[in-house]
Design a protein around this motif. Structure first.
Motif, PDB file in Angstrom:
ATOM      1  N   ASN A  49      26.149  38.429  14.936  1.00 34.14           N
ATOM      2  CA  ASN A  49      26.824  39.728  15.252  1.00 34.14           C
ATOM      3  C   ASN A  49      28.336  39.602  14.421  1.00 34.14           C
ATOM      4  OD1 ASN A  49      28.296  38.421  16.949  1.00 34.14           O
ATOM      5  ND2 ASN A  49      27.389  39.732  18.561  1.00 34.14           N
ATOM      6  N   GLY A  50      28.691  38.382  13.944  1.00 33.47           N
ATOM      7  CA  GLY A  50      30.011  38.294  13.369  1.00 33.47           C
ATOM      8  C   GLY A  50      30.897  37.695  14.354  1.00 33.47           C
ATOM      9  N   LYS A  51      30.623  37.655  15.537  1.00 34.18           N
ATOM     10  CA  LYS A  51      31.621  37.106  16.506  1.00 34.18           C
ATOM     11  C   LYS A  51      31.462  35.730  16.164  1.00 34.18           C
ATOM     12  CE  LYS A  51      32.037  38.084  20.969  1.00 34.18           C
ATOM     13  NZ  LYS A  51      31.684  38.757  22.476  1.00 34.18           N
ATOM     14  N   ILE A  52      32.756  34.994  16.443  1.00 35.17           N
ATOM     15  CA  ILE A  52      33.151  33.756  16.446  1.00 35.17           C
ATOM     16  C   ILE A  52      33.460  33.064  17.807  1.00 35.17           C
ATOM     17  CG2 ILE A  52      34.620  31.876  15.627  1.00 35.17           C
ATOM     18  CD1 ILE A  52      35.070  33.731  13.167  1.00 35.17           C
ATOM     19  N   ILE A  53      32.672  32.074  18.108  1.00 34.46           N
ATOM     20  CA  ILE A  53      32.646  31.362  19.493  1.00 34.46           C
ATOM     21  C   ILE A  53      32.586  30.177  19.285  1.00 34.46           C
ATOM     22  CG2 ILE A  53      31.190  33.346  20.445  1.00 34.46           C
ATOM     23  CD1 ILE A  53      28.911  31.328  20.706  1.00 34.46           C
ATOM     24  N   PRO A  54      33.101  29.302  20.239  1.00 32.78           N
ATOM     25  CA  PRO A  54      33.286  27.940  20.370  1.00 32.78           C
ATOM     26  C   PRO A  54      31.954  27.430  20.221  1.00 32.78           C
ATOM     27  CG  PRO A  54      34.948  28.745  21.830  1.00 32.78           C
ATOM     28  CD  PRO A  54      34.048  29.976  21.514  1.00 32.78           C
ATOM     29  N   GLN A  55      31.689  25.972  19.815  1.00 34.78           N
ATOM     30  CA  GLN A  55      30.433  25.311  19.971  1.00 34.78           C
ATOM     31  C   GLN A  55      30.368  24.797  21.394  1.00 34.78           C
ATOM     32  OE1 GLN A  55      28.342  24.720  17.854  1.00 34.78           O
ATOM     33  NE2 GLN A  55      29.260  24.842  15.798  1.00 34.78           N
ATOM     34  N   SER A  56      29.045  24.945  22.144  1.00 32.23           N
ATOM     35  CA  SER A  56      28.976  24.806  23.453  1.00 32.23           C
ATOM     36  C   SER A  56      29.270  23.215  23.738  1.00 32.23           C
ATOM     37  CB  SER A  56      27.521  24.862  23.718  1.00 32.23           C
ATOM     38  OG  SER A  56      27.060  26.226  23.291  1.00 32.23           O
ATOM     39  N   TYR A  57      28.986  22.378  22.535  1.00 36.19           N
ATOM     40  CA  TYR A  57      29.213  20.984  22.897  1.00 36.19           C
ATOM     41  C   TYR A  57      30.187  20.428  22.146  1.00 36.19           C
ATOM     42  CZ  TYR A  57      24.732  20.953  25.372  1.00 36.19           C
ATOM     43  OH  TYR A  57      23.764  20.928  26.241  1.00 36.19           O
ATOM     44  N   CYS A  58      30.971  19.620  22.415  1.00 36.98           N
ATOM     45  CA  CYS A  58      31.876  19.055  21.523  1.00 36.98           C
ATOM     46  C   CYS A  58      31.402  18.364  20.473  1.00 36.98           C
ATOM     47  CB  CYS A  58      32.972  17.978  22.286  1.00 36.98           C
ATOM     48  SG  CYS A  58      32.184  16.417  22.745  1.00 36.98           S
ATOM     49  N   ARG A  59      32.228  18.070  19.491  1.00 38.29           N
ATOM     50  CA  ARG A  59      31.769  17.493  18.176  1.00 38.29           C
ATOM     51  C   ARG A  59      31.079  16.049  18.358  1.00 38.29           C
ATOM     52  NH1 ARG A  59      33.820  20.002  13.778  1.00 38.29           N
ATOM     53  NH2 ARG A  59      35.896  20.941  14.237  1.00 38.29           N
ATOM     54  N   GLU A  60      31.767  15.072  19.010  1.00 40.04           N
ATOM     55  CA  GLU A  60      31.381  14.008  19.421  1.00 40.04           C
ATOM     56  C   GLU A  60      29.916  14.015  20.022  1.00 40.04           C
ATOM     57  OE1 GLU A  60      32.365  10.112  22.143  1.00 40.04           O
ATOM     58  OE2 GLU A  60      34.047  11.684  21.906  1.00 40.04           O
ATOM     59  N   CYS A  61      29.785  14.963  21.124  1.00 42.06           N
ATOM     60  CA  CYS A  61      28.334  15.131  21.669  1.00 42.06           C
ATOM     61  C   CYS A  61      27.340  15.508  20.908  1.00 42.06           C
ATOM     62  CB  CYS A  61      28.399  15.917  23.224  1.00 42.06           C
ATOM     63  SG  CYS A  61      29.093  15.154  24.331  1.00 42.06           S
ATOM     64  N   ALA A  63      36.928  26.101  25.934  1.00 40.80           N
ATOM     65  CA  ALA A  63      35.642  25.251  25.750  1.00 40.80           C
ATOM     66  C   ALA A  63      35.492  24.155  26.631  1.00 40.80           C
ATOM     67  CB  ALA A  63      35.374  25.096  24.322  1.00 40.80           C
ATOM     68  N   GLU A  64      34.449  24.008  27.227  1.00 40.95           N
ATOM     69  CA  GLU A  64      34.120  22.979  28.078  1.00 40.95           C
ATOM     70  C   GLU A  64      32.645  22.356  27.559  1.00 40.95           C
ATOM     71  OE1 GLU A  64      34.461  23.434  32.419  1.00 40.95           O
ATOM     72  OE2 GLU A  64      33.778  21.506  33.010  1.00 40.95           O
ATOM     73  N   CYS A  65      32.658  21.045  27.362  1.00 43.07           N
ATOM     74  CA  CYS A  65      31.604  20.422  26.812  1.00 43.07           C
ATOM     75  C   CYS A  65      30.628  20.072  28.190  1.00 43.07           C
ATOM     76  CB  CYS A  65      31.735  19.265  26.244  1.00 43.07           C
ATOM     77  SG  CYS A  65      30.270  18.241  25.660  1.00 43.07           S
ATOM     78  N   PRO A  66      29.411  20.624  28.439  1.00 41.13           N
ATOM     79  CA  PRO A  66      28.577  20.448  29.403  1.00 41.13           C
ATOM     80  C   PRO A  66      27.934  18.899  29.554  1.00 41.13           C
ATOM     81  CG  PRO A  66      27.251  21.566  27.653  1.00 41.13           C
ATOM     82  CD  PRO A  66      28.631  21.441  27.200  1.00 41.13           C
ATOM     83  N   CYS A  67      28.293  18.084  28.577  1.00 40.01           N
ATOM     84  CA  CYS A  67      27.776  16.953  28.443  1.00 40.01           C
ATOM     85  C   CYS A  67      28.993  15.853  29.014  1.00 40.01           C
ATOM     86  CB  CYS A  67      27.341  16.420  27.011  1.00 40.01           C
ATOM     87  SG  CYS A  67      26.846  14.762  27.066  1.00 40.01           S
ATOM     88  N   CYS A  68      29.859  15.879  28.211  1.00 36.90           N
ATOM     89  CA  CYS A  68      30.914  14.931  28.747  1.00 36.90           C
ATOM     90  C   CYS A  68      32.131  15.553  29.381  1.00 36.90           C
ATOM     91  CB  CYS A  68      31.872  14.300  27.493  1.00 36.90           C
ATOM     92  SG  CYS A  68      32.570  15.273  26.432  1.00 36.90           S
ATOM     93  N   ASN A  69      31.927  16.830  29.832  1.00 37.90           N
ATOM     94  CA  ASN A  69      33.101  17.606  30.612  1.00 37.90           C
ATOM     95  C   ASN A  69      34.371  17.681  29.654  1.00 37.90           C
ATOM     96  OD1 ASN A  69      31.349  18.404  32.620  1.00 37.90           O
ATOM     97  ND2 ASN A  69      31.743  16.392  33.361  1.00 37.90           N
ATOM     98  N   PHE A 128      35.694  20.684  19.095  1.00 38.31           N
ATOM     99  CA  PHE A 128      34.383  21.470  19.315  1.00 38.31           C
ATOM    100  C   PHE A 128      34.117  22.059  18.125  1.00 38.31           C
ATOM    101  CE2 PHE A 128      33.381  21.524  23.914  1.00 38.31           C
ATOM    102  CZ  PHE A 128      34.596  21.031  24.396  1.00 38.31           C
ATOM    103  N   GLY A 129      35.062  22.758  17.447  1.00 38.02           N
ATOM    104  CA  GLY A 129      34.496  23.526  16.245  1.00 38.02           C
ATOM    105  C   GLY A 129      34.141  24.843  16.698  1.00 38.02           C
TER     106      GLY A 129
END
Ligand SMILES: [Zn+2]
Length: 57
Positions: free
Chosen positions: A33-45, A7-13, A26-27
């Motif tokens: 559809n039941g797929k589990i994916i990383p959050q796009s942004y880190c928890r902090e952002c 996972a890479e956060c587009p905000c803070c990289n 990230f979480g």
């Protein structure tokens, strides 16, 4: 790197590799559809309501 293990956060990289790091920084979220994916942004952002190109911290 297999999808879902990176996972890479587009905000803070911030980058997280591996399930443990992603869970910590990230979480995960579950898609309709039941797929589990990383959050796009880190928890902090996410908590700072950061957007790509509009960093809040
Ligand atoms: Zn971030």
């Amino acid at each position: 790197m297999p999808y879902g293990k990176y996972a890479e956060c587009p905000c803070c990289n911030k980058i997280a590799k591996g399930e443990a790091d992603i869970e910590e920084d990230f979480g995960y979220r579950t898609m309709n559809n039941g797929k589990i994916i990383p959050q796009s942004y880190c928890r902090e952002c996410r908590s700072a309501h950061c957007e790509a190109g509009n960093p809040k911290h």
